[in-house]
Structures are given as structure tokens and as C-alpha cells.
Design an enzyme around this catalytic site. Sequence first.
Site, mmCIF file in Angstrom:
data_model
loop_
_atom_site.group_PDB
_atom_site.id
_atom_site.type_symbol
_atom_site.label_atom_id
_atom_site.label_comp_id
_atom_site.label_asym_id
_atom_site.label_seq_id
_atom_site.Cartn_x
_atom_site.Cartn_y
_atom_site.Cartn_z
ATOM 1 N N ALA A 1 44.240 37.873 42.334
ATOM 2 C CA ALA A 1 43.045 37.119 42.716
ATOM 3 C C ALA A 1 41.904 38.082 42.310
ATOM 4 O O ALA A 1 40.940 37.667 41.460
ATOM 5 C CB ALA A 1 42.927 37.053 44.320
ATOM 6 N N GLU A 2 42.206 39.398 42.611
ATOM 7 C CA GLU A 2 40.882 40.097 42.157
ATOM 8 C C GLU A 2 40.950 40.478 40.541
ATOM 9 O O GLU A 2 39.836 40.673 39.973
ATOM 10 C CB GLU A 2 41.111 41.628 42.857
ATOM 11 C CG GLU A 2 39.973 42.682 42.398
ATOM 12 C CD GLU A 2 39.929 43.526 43.496
ATOM 13 O OE1 GLU A 2 38.904 44.513 43.145
ATOM 14 O OE2 GLU A 2 40.703 43.852 44.415
ATOM 15 N N THR A 3 42.148 40.244 39.887
ATOM 16 C CA THR A 3 41.998 40.394 38.244
ATOM 17 C C THR A 3 41.319 39.396 37.875
ATOM 18 O O THR A 3 40.530 39.478 36.913
ATOM 19 C CB THR A 3 43.617 40.614 37.806
ATOM 20 O OG1 THR A 3 44.297 41.535 38.395
ATOM 21 C CG2 THR A 3 43.865 40.251 36.372
#
Length: 155
Positions: free
Chosen positions: A76-78
Site C-alpha cells: 500500500a505504501e509503495t
Amino acid sequence: MMDNFTPGRFTEELIAAGVPQEYHGWLERYGVGALVVKMGIKFLELGPERSVATMPVEGNTQVAGILHGGAHVVLAETLGSFAASLHAGSGRHAVGIEVGATHHRSVAAGLVTGTCTAIHLGGTLATHEVVMTDEAGRRLSTARITNMIRDNRGH
């Protein structure tokens, strides 16, 4: 001697990660990041409004044999950070300031797909929702990431 600032050093890494050719100039000095490589994340679509990537469950599990919750957050953060960086554009960059996830279902094998959709693309903040699904299309987790958009500092 190669370093992180040698042009073209990461071309093979970008190709292996599925980064569209149009973004190679942007990333050729930095690559996609060691964690993205270790996790096996592959980009299918990349843009500020919508980004999609996959990640294998194998190699990213916790002790019980299911996909680690932190692996969901890494995907998700990527996606959210790449999308926010594309929104920021030249001369600016994105810095993650908040990420949270809710895990709905576990998965023990296969490929997970993360679909990142912009919620807000402003001048100083970008917020994205990222939904992770299994190969059957079942929702595994939902995450939200907010990035602050900053001007690059001169050197």
C-alpha cells in the site's frame, strides 16, 4: 565503480519491476527501492490517479504461513508513495506522513494485487486508498496513505 547516482544503473531493476518506460527517466538514478525488490512487487499500472501492482504471498508470510500484515502495508505504501510522487511532479517530492490499514481476510498462497486510487490530490497533500485483493478478487485489506508534497531543496 557504480553508485546510486550513476545514470542507467537501475534500468534492469525498473524493467523487472514493470515500471512503464515513460517513468524510467524519473527513476533511473534511484530505482524502485530495495524493499520493493525484496518483496517481489511488480507494477502493472502507474499514475497519480490510479496505480496497480502485484506481490507474491510466498516469501512475504508470517509465522502462521499467511501473508504478513506488514507486507500489505508495504504494498500500500509503495503504491501510494509512487502515485503521490507522480502527482508532485518535477521539482517536488512526496513524503509519507500517515498510513493505516484494516485487514479483512488472510491469504496463504498466490498473488496479491494492490489497487491504489486517489482520494485527494492537492498542492500540499495527496491521499490514496489502496485495496489489496487475492486472485479470486476478494478484498484482503484496505489501506489509506497520506503524503505531504514538498518542494525539492537546492543543493
